[in-house]
Design a protein around this motif. Structure first.
Motif, PDB file in Angstrom:
ATOM      1  N   VAL A 273       4.919   5.069   3.018  1.00 36.02           N
ATOM      2  CA  VAL A 273       4.333   6.404   3.193  1.00 36.02           C
ATOM      3  C   VAL A 273       5.213   7.431   2.503  1.00 36.02           C
ATOM      4  CG1 VAL A 273       3.528   8.131   4.838  1.00 36.02           C
ATOM      5  CG2 VAL A 273       3.370   5.700   5.416  1.00 36.02           C
ATOM      6  N   MET A 274       4.606   8.219   1.593  1.00 36.76           N
ATOM      7  CA  MET A 274       5.345   9.258   0.885  1.00 36.76           C
ATOM      8  C   MET A 274       4.961  10.638   1.383  1.00 36.76           C
ATOM      9  SD  MET A 274       5.460   7.891  -3.063  1.00 36.76           S
ATOM     10  CE  MET A 274       6.541   9.266  -3.514  1.00 36.76           C
ATOM     11  N   ASP A 275       5.914  11.552   1.338  1.00 37.23           N
ATOM     12  CA  ASP A 275       5.666  12.943   1.728  1.00 37.23           C
ATOM     13  C   ASP A 275       6.637  13.828   0.967  1.00 37.23           C
ATOM     14  OD1 ASP A 275       4.287  14.897   3.452  1.00 37.23           O
ATOM     15  OD2 ASP A 275       6.265  15.192   4.341  1.00 37.23           O
ATOM     16  N   SER A 276       6.097  14.804   0.247  1.00 35.84           N
ATOM     17  CA  SER A 276       6.911  15.784  -0.501  1.00 35.84           C
ATOM     18  C   SER A 276       7.905  15.111  -1.443  1.00 35.84           C
ATOM     19  CB  SER A 276       7.659  16.706   0.468  1.00 35.84           C
ATOM     20  OG  SER A 276       6.743  17.393   1.298  1.00 35.84           O
TER      21      SER A 276
ATOM     22  N   LYS B 193       2.804  14.394  12.769  1.00 38.11           N
ATOM     23  CA  LYS B 193       3.685  15.536  12.518  1.00 38.11           C
ATOM     24  C   LYS B 193       3.615  15.961  11.056  1.00 38.11           C
ATOM     25  CE  LYS B 193       8.566  16.898  12.771  1.00 38.11           C
ATOM     26  NZ  LYS B 193       9.946  16.443  13.093  1.00 38.11           N
ATOM     27  N   HIS B 194       3.377  14.990  10.163  1.00 36.88           N
ATOM     28  CA  HIS B 194       3.265  15.271   8.732  1.00 36.88           C
ATOM     29  C   HIS B 194       1.805  15.322   8.279  1.00 36.88           C
ATOM     30  CE1 HIS B 194       7.587  14.949   7.630  1.00 36.88           C
ATOM     31  NE2 HIS B 194       7.636  14.216   8.728  1.00 36.88           N
TER      32      HIS B 194
ATOM     33  N   HIS C  98      -6.216   6.396   0.028  1.00 38.77           N
ATOM     34  CA  HIS C  98      -6.335   7.346   1.144  1.00 38.77           C
ATOM     35  C   HIS C  98      -7.048   6.697   2.323  1.00 38.77           C
ATOM     36  CE1 HIS C  98      -4.775  11.066  -0.528  1.00 38.77           C
ATOM     37  NE2 HIS C  98      -5.422  10.838  -1.646  1.00 38.77           N
ATOM     38  N   TYR C  99      -7.515   5.466   2.136  1.00 37.85           N
ATOM     39  CA  TYR C  99      -8.291   4.792   3.178  1.00 37.85           C
ATOM     40  C   TYR C  99      -7.373   3.902   4.010  1.00 37.85           C
ATOM     41  CZ  TYR C  99     -12.398   6.345   0.567  1.00 37.85           C
ATOM     42  OH  TYR C  99     -13.342   7.110  -0.064  1.00 37.85           O
TER      43      TYR C  99
ATOM     44  N   ALA D  54       0.856  -1.195   0.000  1.00 35.28           N
ATOM     45  CA  ALA D  54       0.000   0.000   0.000  1.00 35.28           C
ATOM     46  C   ALA D  54       0.884   1.234   0.000  1.00 35.28           C
ATOM     47  CB  ALA D  54      -0.913   0.005   1.219  1.00 35.28           C
ATOM     48  N   LEU D  55       0.557   2.200  -0.866  1.00 38.42           N
ATOM     49  CA  LEU D  55       1.315   3.440  -0.997  1.00 38.42           C
ATOM     50  C   LEU D  55       0.428   4.593  -0.532  1.00 38.42           C
ATOM     51  CD1 LEU D  55       4.088   4.401  -2.037  1.00 38.42           C
ATOM     52  CD2 LEU D  55       3.086   4.619  -4.307  1.00 38.42           C
ATOM     53  N   LEU D  56       0.877   5.291   0.523  1.00 33.92           N
ATOM     54  CA  LEU D  56       0.064   6.329   1.154  1.00 33.92           C
ATOM     55  C   LEU D  56       0.748   7.688   1.065  1.00 33.92           C
ATOM     56  CD1 LEU D  56      -0.802   4.520   4.526  1.00 33.92           C
ATOM     57  CD2 LEU D  56      -2.060   4.413   2.374  1.00 33.92           C
ATOM     58  N   GLY D  57      -0.050   8.743   1.288  1.00 33.07           N
ATOM     59  CA  GLY D  57       0.488  10.101   1.335  1.00 33.07           C
ATOM     60  C   GLY D  57      -0.533  11.113   0.885  1.00 33.07           C
TER      61      GLY D  57
END
Length: 275
Positions: free
Chosen positions: A210-213, A234-235, A197-198, A35-38
């Motif tokens: 989990v990805m961010d920026s 925090k993110h 997103h679930y 699963a790829l989230l962010g």
């Protein structure tokens, strides 16, 4: 070597903008359910398109079963290996009869008619839509349409299916139908990458990324990732509802041995607390 290996992937849609993907490295083993989230805009959908060579990295390499996505001679074979299911099934349905729609991909691959018939039947049975094979797609529910779109990918016999938010436009029943289909694919040895997103969908995966920026923030099993509640918050990222409740109870002094992810685990957690 892993089934899919991405190394230091960088990508920008515009030379003047910052990278949408900024040094992403990822390995996916054959048969995994990842699963790829962010957040929106973190690079998830861009990464999905990278995995079947719809987009190519500006820097870095992606290798699918020993095939580099940068080798144009291998693009056709890579797309046969990795199928992509989009968010809106209407964007993938092309025929006025369901079985004709599912046959569209194999026909374009030059598969023999007798083999196409076999593949169409098998794909529709795999997603539990065989009895609807002579129906018109526009008369189906959202969940049924998405399952037909998945059947169209399966008929091309990929080793991996990447789902780009396939349940985002569906009601709870439709989401449940699609997730049931995803588990069926995994049970057949097909590698699954699910962008979602679930959180209740993500906890069903073998591994969560989990990805961010444009970067990978954290990855691991669902337990490992969602136990990092402080990091995720925090993110401004979500955690499963069961985990959120336990986190708040822990915040007022309750102790725990293992963070719950599902409603059933939360019940066990609360039973322990009440004792």
């Amino acid at each position: 070597m892993s089934f899919i290996t991405a190394e230091n992937i960088k990508f920008s849609y515009d030379e003047e903008n910052k990278n949408v993907l900024d040094g992403v490295s990822l390995k996916i083993e054959k048969g995994d359910f990842v699963a790829l989230l962010g957040h929106n805009g973190c690079g998830k959908s861009t990464m999905a398109k990278m995995l079947n060579a719809m987009l190519l990295p500006d820097e870095g390499t992606i290798v699918i079963e020993n095939m580099s996505t940068k080798d144009e001679e291998l693009t056709f074979e890579i797309r046969r290996t990795v199928g992509l299911v989009l968010q809106n099934p209407d964007n993938q349905l092309v025929a006025s009869v369901i079985e004709e729609d599912v046959a569209f991909g194999p026909e374009n691959l030059g598969v023999e008619p007798s083999e196409i018939r076999k593949r169409v039947d098998e794909a529709l049975k795999a997603v539990d839509m065989y009895e609807y094979r002579t129906h018109a797609p526009h008369k189906l529910s959202g969940g049924q349409k998405q399952r037909v779109a998945i059947a169209g990918i399966l008929a091309m016999q990929p080793s991996c299916v990447v789902f780009d938010e396939p349940t985002a436009m569906l009601d709870p029943n439709g989401r449940e139908e699609v997730m049931k289909t995803i588990h069926t694919l995994k049970s057949r040895g097909i590698t699954v990458v699910l962008i979602t997103h679930y959180m209740n969908e993500a906890v069903q995966a073998d591994r969560v990324v989990v990805m961010d920026s444009g970067k990978i923030l954290t990855e691991g099993t669902p337990k490992e990732v969602f136990s990092q509640v402080n990091l995720l918050k925090k993110h401004s990222l979500d955690v499963p509802q069961a985990t959120e409740l336990a986190y708040k109870l822990i915040g007022v002094g309750l102790r725990y041995t293992e963070m719950p992810l599902t409603a059933e685990e939360c019940v066990s957690f609360l039973e322990g607390v009440l004792r």
